[in-house]
Scaffold this motif. Structure first.
Motif, PDB file in Angstrom:
ATOM      1  N   GLY A 113       0.781  -1.223   0.000  1.00  0.00           N
ATOM      2  CA  GLY A 113       0.000   0.000   0.000  1.00  0.00           C
ATOM      3  C   GLY A 113       0.815   1.276   0.000  1.00  0.00           C
ATOM      4  O   GLY A 113       0.247   2.365   0.012  1.00  0.00           O
ATOM      5  N   GLU A 114       2.164   1.169  -0.027  1.00  0.00           N
ATOM      6  CA  GLU A 114       2.999   2.360   0.024  1.00  0.00           C
ATOM      7  C   GLU A 114       3.008   3.117  -1.302  1.00  0.00           C
ATOM      8  O   GLU A 114       3.178   4.335  -1.328  1.00  0.00           O
ATOM      9  CB  GLU A 114       4.438   1.981   0.382  1.00  0.00           C
ATOM     10  CG  GLU A 114       4.605   1.394   1.773  1.00  0.00           C
ATOM     11  CD  GLU A 114       6.034   0.988   2.041  1.00  0.00           C
ATOM     12  OE1 GLU A 114       6.895   1.312   1.195  1.00  0.00           O
ATOM     13  OE2 GLU A 114       6.293   0.359   3.072  1.00  0.00           O
ATOM     14  N   GLU A 115       2.874   2.405  -2.397  1.00  0.00           N
ATOM     15  CA  GLU A 115       2.980   3.022  -3.722  1.00  0.00           C
ATOM     16  C   GLU A 115       1.798   2.593  -4.571  1.00  0.00           C
ATOM     17  O   GLU A 115       1.142   1.585  -4.305  1.00  0.00           O
ATOM     18  CB  GLU A 115       4.279   2.593  -4.422  1.00  0.00           C
ATOM     19  CG  GLU A 115       5.548   2.901  -3.663  1.00  0.00           C
ATOM     20  CD  GLU A 115       5.953   4.344  -3.791  1.00  0.00           C
ATOM     21  OE1 GLU A 115       5.310   5.078  -4.560  1.00  0.00           O
ATOM     22  OE2 GLU A 115       6.916   4.746  -3.107  1.00  0.00           O
ATOM     23  N   TRP A 116       1.534   3.377  -5.623  1.00  0.00           N
ATOM     24  CA  TRP A 116       0.503   3.003  -6.592  1.00  0.00           C
ATOM     25  C   TRP A 116       0.978   3.225  -8.024  1.00  0.00           C
ATOM     26  O   TRP A 116       0.412   2.685  -8.964  1.00  0.00           O
ATOM     27  CB  TRP A 116      -0.768   3.824  -6.363  1.00  0.00           C
ATOM     28  CG  TRP A 116      -0.564   5.304  -6.529  1.00  0.00           C
ATOM     29  CD1 TRP A 116      -0.180   6.185  -5.565  1.00  0.00           C
ATOM     30  CD2 TRP A 116      -0.682   6.059  -7.729  1.00  0.00           C
ATOM     31  NE1 TRP A 116      -0.062   7.452  -6.086  1.00  0.00           N
ATOM     32  CE2 TRP A 116      -0.368   7.408  -7.419  1.00  0.00           C
ATOM     33  CE3 TRP A 116      -1.022   5.746  -9.047  1.00  0.00           C
ATOM     34  CZ2 TRP A 116      -0.374   8.418  -8.370  1.00  0.00           C
ATOM     35  CZ3 TRP A 116      -1.036   6.765  -9.993  1.00  0.00           C
ATOM     36  CH2 TRP A 116      -0.728   8.084  -9.654  1.00  0.00           C
ATOM     37  N   ASP A 117       2.022   4.000  -8.215  1.00  0.00           N
ATOM     38  CA  ASP A 117       2.477   4.367  -9.550  1.00  0.00           C
ATOM     39  C   ASP A 117       3.647   3.483  -9.969  1.00  0.00           C
ATOM     40  O   ASP A 117       4.679   3.449  -9.306  1.00  0.00           O
ATOM     41  CB  ASP A 117       2.914   5.839  -9.559  1.00  0.00           C
ATOM     42  CG  ASP A 117       3.089   6.381 -10.974  1.00  0.00           C
ATOM     43  OD1 ASP A 117       3.673   5.662 -11.806  1.00  0.00           O
ATOM     44  OD2 ASP A 117       2.645   7.496 -11.240  1.00  0.00           O
ATOM     45  N   LEU A 118       3.498   2.784 -11.062  1.00  0.00           N
ATOM     46  CA  LEU A 118       4.552   1.891 -11.544  1.00  0.00           C
ATOM     47  C   LEU A 118       5.837   2.644 -11.834  1.00  0.00           C
ATOM     48  O   LEU A 118       6.932   2.131 -11.630  1.00  0.00           O
ATOM     49  CB  LEU A 118       4.079   1.164 -12.808  1.00  0.00           C
ATOM     50  CG  LEU A 118       5.066   0.190 -13.448  1.00  0.00           C
ATOM     51  CD1 LEU A 118       5.416  -0.933 -12.484  1.00  0.00           C
ATOM     52  CD2 LEU A 118       4.477  -0.383 -14.730  1.00  0.00           C
ATOM     53  N   GLY A 119       5.728   3.884 -12.273  1.00  0.00           N
ATOM     54  CA  GLY A 119       6.911   4.648 -12.637  1.00  0.00           C
ATOM     55  C   GLY A 119       7.747   5.101 -11.467  1.00  0.00           C
ATOM     56  O   GLY A 119       8.915   5.434 -11.632  1.00  0.00           O
ATOM     57  N   THR A 120       7.172   5.140 -10.269  1.00  0.00           N
ATOM     58  CA  THR A 120       7.926   5.643  -9.120  1.00  0.00           C
ATOM     59  C   THR A 120       8.041   4.637  -7.980  1.00  0.00           C
ATOM     60  O   THR A 120       8.662   4.941  -6.969  1.00  0.00           O
ATOM     61  CB  THR A 120       7.277   6.921  -8.568  1.00  0.00           C
ATOM     62  OG1 THR A 120       5.913   6.656  -8.222  1.00  0.00           O
ATOM     63  CG2 THR A 120       7.305   8.037  -9.591  1.00  0.00           C
ATOM     64  N   CYS A 121       7.473   3.444  -8.106  1.00  0.00           N
ATOM     65  CA  CYS A 121       7.578   2.482  -7.018  1.00  0.00           C
ATOM     66  C   CYS A 121       8.981   1.891  -6.971  1.00  0.00           C
ATOM     67  O   CYS A 121       9.749   1.945  -7.928  1.00  0.00           O
ATOM     68  CB  CYS A 121       6.513   1.390  -7.140  1.00  0.00           C
ATOM     69  SG  CYS A 121       6.934   0.005  -8.201  1.00  0.00           S
TER      70      CYS A 121
END
Length: 233
Positions: free
Chosen positions: A62-70
């Motif tokens: 749940g920490e990230e949602w964006d593939l480009g910045t995870c």
């Protein structure tokens, strides 16, 4: 010592390319194939975007949602290639090496991505399959999902999405002003890699040092510019 940091961005590099794009747009409007509000860059179908966001959230607790910045390599966790849509005749005319647009960050040709992958930074890439947007115009959500399942992705892989796995604490949030695009280095003596992304500031941007800029300029890219960041102090 002065430090030069550049944001790697898309642009049009030759007037002939822009003139050809303008002519193509006028023709498509006249033929009623496109509207004046048409977006030409790569975009995922809505169903695929939702699925990727779900997978990223799951893999990062749940920490990230964006593939480009995870910070997680999703190579074996999402369905590949990533499926995107555009008007194919437009990007053929454009001939740009950089086709990025949210939410598909940093989509580029092998010509552009190879110097980055070989630069020693902690990075992976994902294949991107492109199909003509005209194939899905007017489709309902369930029809889009069926189309995505049936689309022959492997035959259309011509681009790669860049994914930098690390984010760096380069700028001092207390002394920088992101709204004014002016930044103060947190550690002026730190050695930066050729390519990187930051944990605060222009977090979605692909950033490059002078070395990174030189690496990309050496392969003579089309449609790419290097916007210098304003570093103060």
């Amino acid at each position: 010592m002065d430090v030069n940091i550049y944001s790697v961005e898309r642009t049009y590099v030759v007037p002939e390319t822009q003139a050809a794009l303008n002519a193509l747009l006028s023709l498509k409007i006249a033929l009623r194939e496109w509207s004046e509000e048409t977006l030409f860059d790569l975009q995922m179908t809505r169903s695929e975007r939702i699925e990727i966001k779900k997978r990223v959230r799951l893999e990062t607790d749940g920490e990230e949602w964006d593939l480009g910045t995870c910070h997680v390599d999703m190579t074996h966790k999402i369905r590949l290639p990533i499926l995107c849509q555009t008007y194919l005749d437009y990007i053929e005319t454009d001939q740009s090496d950089l086709l990025t647009l949210p939410p598909v960050w940093h989509v580029m040709t092998p010509k552009m991505i190879d110097p980055i992958l070989s630069s020693g930074v902690n990075v992976v890439s994902y294949p991107v399959a492109v199909f003509d947007r005209k194939l899905i115009l007017g489709m309902e959500e369930n029809e889009l999902e069926t189309f995505a399942d049936e689309f022959d992705r492997g035959a259309h892989v011509r681009y790669q999405m860049l994914h930098l796995l690390d984010s760096m604490d380069v700028f001092d949030p207390e002394r920088s002003d992101d709204s004014e695009k002016t930044y103060v280095l947190a550690n002026p003596s730190a050695t930066l890699p050729p390519f990187f992304r930051v944990s605060w500031g222009p977090i979605t941007s692909l950033l490059a040092t002078e070395e990174g800029k030189t690496r990309l300029e050496a392969v003579k890219l089309l449609g790419v510019k290097f916007e210098p960041l304003q570093i103060i102090g």
